[in-house]
Every structure is written in structure tokens, then in C-alpha cells.
Write a protein that holds these residues in place. Structure first.
Motif, mmCIF file in Angstrom:
data_model
loop_
_atom_site.group_PDB
_atom_site.id
_atom_site.type_symbol
_atom_site.label_atom_id
_atom_site.label_comp_id
_atom_site.label_asym_id
_atom_site.label_seq_id
_atom_site.Cartn_x
_atom_site.Cartn_y
_atom_site.Cartn_z
ATOM 1 N N GLY A 172 -28.694 27.921 -97.190
ATOM 2 C CA GLY A 172 -27.265 27.763 -96.986
ATOM 3 C C GLY A 172 -26.527 27.933 -98.294
ATOM 4 O O GLY A 172 -27.124 28.099 -99.367
ATOM 5 N N VAL A 173 -25.214 27.902 -98.220
ATOM 6 C CA VAL A 173 -24.392 28.066 -99.420
ATOM 7 C C VAL A 173 -24.336 26.720 -100.135
ATOM 8 O O VAL A 173 -23.418 25.922 -99.935
ATOM 9 C CB VAL A 173 -22.983 28.576 -99.059
ATOM 10 N N THR A 174 -25.348 26.475 -100.952
ATOM 11 C CA THR A 174 -25.448 25.243 -101.718
ATOM 12 C C THR A 174 -24.901 25.472 -103.124
ATOM 13 O O THR A 174 -24.402 26.559 -103.443
ATOM 14 C CB THR A 174 -26.904 24.785 -101.799
ATOM 15 N N ALA A 175 -25.020 24.456 -103.965
ATOM 16 C CA ALA A 175 -24.553 24.580 -105.343
ATOM 17 C C ALA A 175 -25.291 25.694 -106.079
ATOM 18 O O ALA A 175 -24.692 26.427 -106.869
ATOM 19 C CB ALA A 175 -24.751 23.249 -106.067
ATOM 20 N N SER A 176 -26.597 25.841 -105.809
ATOM 21 C CA SER A 176 -27.365 26.909 -106.453
ATOM 22 C C SER A 176 -26.854 28.280 -106.036
ATOM 23 O O SER A 176 -26.729 29.198 -106.848
ATOM 24 C CB SER A 176 -28.849 26.774 -106.099
ATOM 25 N N ALA A 177 -26.553 28.438 -104.738
ATOM 26 C CA ALA A 177 -26.030 29.711 -104.258
ATOM 27 C C ALA A 177 -24.656 29.995 -104.855
ATOM 28 O O ALA A 177 -24.351 31.131 -105.242
ATOM 29 C CB ALA A 177 -25.960 29.712 -102.736
ATOM 30 N N HIS A 197 -18.546 43.143 -95.690
ATOM 31 C CA HIS A 197 -17.513 42.277 -95.118
ATOM 32 C C HIS A 197 -17.990 40.860 -94.837
ATOM 33 O O HIS A 197 -17.189 40.021 -94.404
ATOM 34 C CB HIS A 197 -16.976 42.906 -93.827
ATOM 35 N N GLY A 198 -19.248 40.593 -95.046
ATOM 36 C CA GLY A 198 -19.740 39.237 -94.829
ATOM 37 C C GLY A 198 -21.248 39.202 -94.727
ATOM 38 O O GLY A 198 -21.923 40.237 -94.672
ATOM 39 N N TYR A 256 -19.510 23.955 -97.875
ATOM 40 C CA TYR A 256 -19.037 25.310 -97.568
ATOM 41 C C TYR A 256 -18.523 25.381 -96.134
ATOM 42 O O TYR A 256 -19.106 24.784 -95.225
ATOM 43 C CB TYR A 256 -20.167 26.309 -97.777
ATOM 44 N N ASP A 257 -17.456 26.138 -95.971
ATOM 45 C CA ASP A 257 -16.851 26.318 -94.655
ATOM 46 C C ASP A 257 -17.406 27.604 -94.033
ATOM 47 O O ASP A 257 -16.954 28.708 -94.361
ATOM 48 C CB ASP A 257 -15.329 26.396 -94.782
ATOM 49 N N TYR A 258 -18.399 27.470 -93.148
ATOM 50 C CA TYR A 258 -19.026 28.637 -92.539
ATOM 51 C C TYR A 258 -18.097 29.246 -91.480
ATOM 52 O O TYR A 258 -17.329 28.555 -90.825
ATOM 53 C CB TYR A 258 -20.369 28.267 -91.909
ATOM 54 N N VAL A 276 -19.399 33.815 -95.137
ATOM 55 C CA VAL A 276 -20.762 33.632 -94.628
ATOM 56 C C VAL A 276 -20.660 32.993 -93.254
ATOM 57 O O VAL A 276 -20.034 31.942 -93.092
ATOM 58 C CB VAL A 276 -21.610 32.746 -95.566
ATOM 59 N N ALA A 277 -21.265 33.641 -92.265
ATOM 60 C CA ALA A 277 -21.258 33.131 -90.897
ATOM 61 C C ALA A 277 -22.638 32.594 -90.556
ATOM 62 O O ALA A 277 -23.653 33.078 -91.055
ATOM 63 C CB ALA A 277 -20.874 34.235 -89.917
#
Length: 327
Positions: free
Chosen positions: A215-220, A204-205, A158-160, A233-234
Motif C-alpha cells: 500500500g501507499v505507506t511512508a516508505s512508498a 493515469h494511475g 492515503y486516500d485510495y 492509486v486505486a
């Protein structure tokens, strides 16, 4: 007979007799020492086992290089590039249906097809995804022992974003900023549910700390039902400091807690630039983060059998009430 003593064959030449020599015992001991223990068969160059060992090492090296080219390290679930793997027919099919950005699809050889696998192959073909046929042991290593049912999908890292990117997104929308900050939420499924609610109610985020946070993993990705592709996501090194920067930018910070000063449905700051802070279900918000909040709001619970709501549900209710007030 006297004549026989002078026969040439009976005469011993001087110095031809081998007598005792100094150190003969040492010579015998050296002869008995040998060459040490016998090497293993696979270490003897002339043995067939040595050739088999070399061939196995060559195959393993080639497989590691192929895995690196695909971005996946064998024997692990994710690569050094942060690649995640979704395993299982239902999970992969749901990911394809919800536009999760899959980069490769792995299918076991001699797979027993059903309606799910047929739809997976059809959608993968329509999307132009790389389809890789692998053996079951290789798929086991790729998914780190998960129940994959012969199907797995690779998701890119994921590109934070930065905090400023969330404010820029709010400015581009023409609406007051609405940002969700998570403090100590470590379950990626909760993060996925929060991303889904954030997308549904106009946030907005989402802001998460770098440490001790999901973090934004496969499950997320899977639980967000595609919202992770649309809601930025920041990440912040220090969440309390990042909240302070948002306050300087004109945002009010509202923390969710059971013993709040106001109820979420009656929040007076709902129409203002807002950051909603959600803590973990067990510990809630940290002290520094709580001290940063301008208001502590609560969600009233009627049943005495339930003490609290998990982070995903609490965020969804809070965002719904805020969105209703803004409408």
C-alpha cells in the motif's frame, strides 16, 4: 482459725468460676488463622507505593490521550487511522524536499544539530508544520524502535481511489488511458518507484489489489519522490474482476512476463487504451490475472547472469517504451 473462713473476701460467689467450655479448641484455632498473606505494598492504600502506582497510571492515561489526539498510538508505528511515521534525518529531509504531505514533525529534546536538522527545521517552519518536542523514549515508542536519529515525521493515511477515477483522469487528460496494475507486488519501495515512473511517463494511475499487495505507506511516499501526491492509486477487491471491467471500458490488458509473445518495444497496442500488468519478481502474475491479459509482452535481457528485473525497473522500462511509441 474458724473466723477466717467467713471473711467476705474469701467467699466465692456461685457461678463465678470459669470452667471448661464446649468448643474451646475451635476458638483457639480461629485465633491462629490470621488475615491471610500480606498484600503488596502497591496494593495497600496507606502505603507510599500505592500513591506512586496511582500517579504512574494517571500519567500513562494522559499520554495515551495525547497520542490519540495526535493520531498516533504509543508503542506502535501506526495509528488506528492508518497514520505512518518516517524516521531518520535523511528520510525526513527527503520527504520534506519532495513535498510528502507531512502533518507533524517530532524532534527529540536536546538534539545535536547538524546541517540536515537545520534544513529540516527551516523547511518545517516555512511549511507551517506543527513541531513537537518529545523525549527520546517517547520517540523510540513512536517509531517502533527504528533508527530515528532524533527526528521523525507523521504522514497521513492515503486516500485510495476507485477504478472509475483512473478512467476519469485519462478522459480529462485527452489521451488514451494508460494504467499500471500490480499483481502480488508487496514491497512498498517497488510501489514508490512505480509511482515515480508512472508520473514521469504519463500514466493515469496505478491499480493494486486490497490483499497481498503493498500500500501507499511512508516508505512508498518517500521512494516516489512526491509522485504519490500526483498519481492516483486505486484499490480493487478482486484484481482479475477489475481488469475485466477495464476491458469492458475499452482498454487492452498487457501483462509483463519473461516468455512473452511480443517485446515491449514492439508492442502493437502501445497507442491504444492500455493497462500494463506487472507481477511479483518471484511468482509473476497469478493464473486468473494472466488469463485476463490480451497480450503477454517481455523485456529482452542480454545478460545470462540476470534472470529477471524487479517490478519497479520492469515497469519503468515498459512505460518508457509505451511513451516513446505514443510520442
Amino acid at each position: 482459725m474458724a473466723g477466717t473462713q467467713r471473711r467476705p473476701g474469701a467467699v466465692r460467689k456461685a457461678g463465678s468460676k470459669k470452667g471448661a467450655q464446649v468448643g474451646t479448641g475451635g476458638h483457639g484455632r480461629r485465633a491462629l488463622q490470621g488475615k491471610g498473606p500480606t498484600p503488596k505494598a502497591e496494593d495497600r492504600e496507606y502505603h507510599p507505593a500505592f500513591k506512586k502506582k496511582q500517579a504512574a497510571e494517571k500519567r500513562a492515561s494522559g499520554q495515551r490521550q495525547q497520542g490519540a489526539a495526535r493520531g498516533v498510538v504509543r508503542g506502535t508505528r501506526r495509528s488506528t487511522d492508518g497514520v505512518e511515521v518516517i524516521a531518520g534525518r535523511n528520510s525526513v529531509l527527503e520527504a520534506l524536499r519532495t513535498d510528502v504531505p507531512i502533518t507533524a514533525l517530532y524532534v527529540a529534546t536536546r538534539l545535536d544539530h547538524d546541517d540536515r536538522t537545520r534544513e529540516i527545521l527551516q523547511q518545517a517552519s516555512s511549511a507551517g508544520l506543527p513541531l513537537l518536542e518529545v523525549t527520546k523514549p517517547e520517540l523510540d515508542r513512536l517509531t517502533d524502535g527504528q533508527v530515528h536519529q532524533g527526528v521523525a515525521a507523521q504522514v497521513p493515511p492515503y486516500d485510495y481511489r476507485d477504478v472509475d477515477d483512473l478512467l476519469d483522469a485519462a478522459e480529462a487528460s485527452g489521451r488514451p488511458p494508460l494504467i499500471v496494475a500490480l499483481d502480488g507486488v508487496t514491497d512498498p519501495r517497488n510501489l514508490g518507484a512505480i509511482l515515480r515512473s508512472a508520473g514521469a511517463f504519463g500514466a493515469h494511475g496505478v491499480l493494486v489489489p486490497e490483499r497481498r499487495s503493498a500500500g501507499v505507506t511512508a516508505s512508498a511516499w518517500k521512494v516516489s519522490a512526491g509522485a504519490a501526491a500526483h498519481v492516483p492509486v486505486a484499490r480493487a477487491t478482486n484484481l482479475a474482476r477489475a481488469l475485466g471491467e477495464l476491458k469492458k471500458a475499452g482498454c487492452f490488458v498487457v501483462g509483463l512476463d519473461g516468455g512473452g509473445d511480443q517485446q515491449v518495444g514492439e508492442l502493437s497496442l502501445a497507442t491504444d487504451p492500455l493497462v500494463v500488468v506487472v507481477g511479483s519478481e518471484g511468482k509473476g502474475m497469478g493464473r486468473l490475472v494472466r488469463d485476463t491479459c490480451d497480450v503477454i509482452a517481455s523485456i529482452p535481457i542480454d545478460s545470462t547472469a540476470v534472470e529477471s528485473l524487479n517490478a519497479g525497473v520492469a515497469t519503468s522500462i515498459a512505460l518508457y517504451e509505451i511513451a516513446k511509441s505514443r510520442r
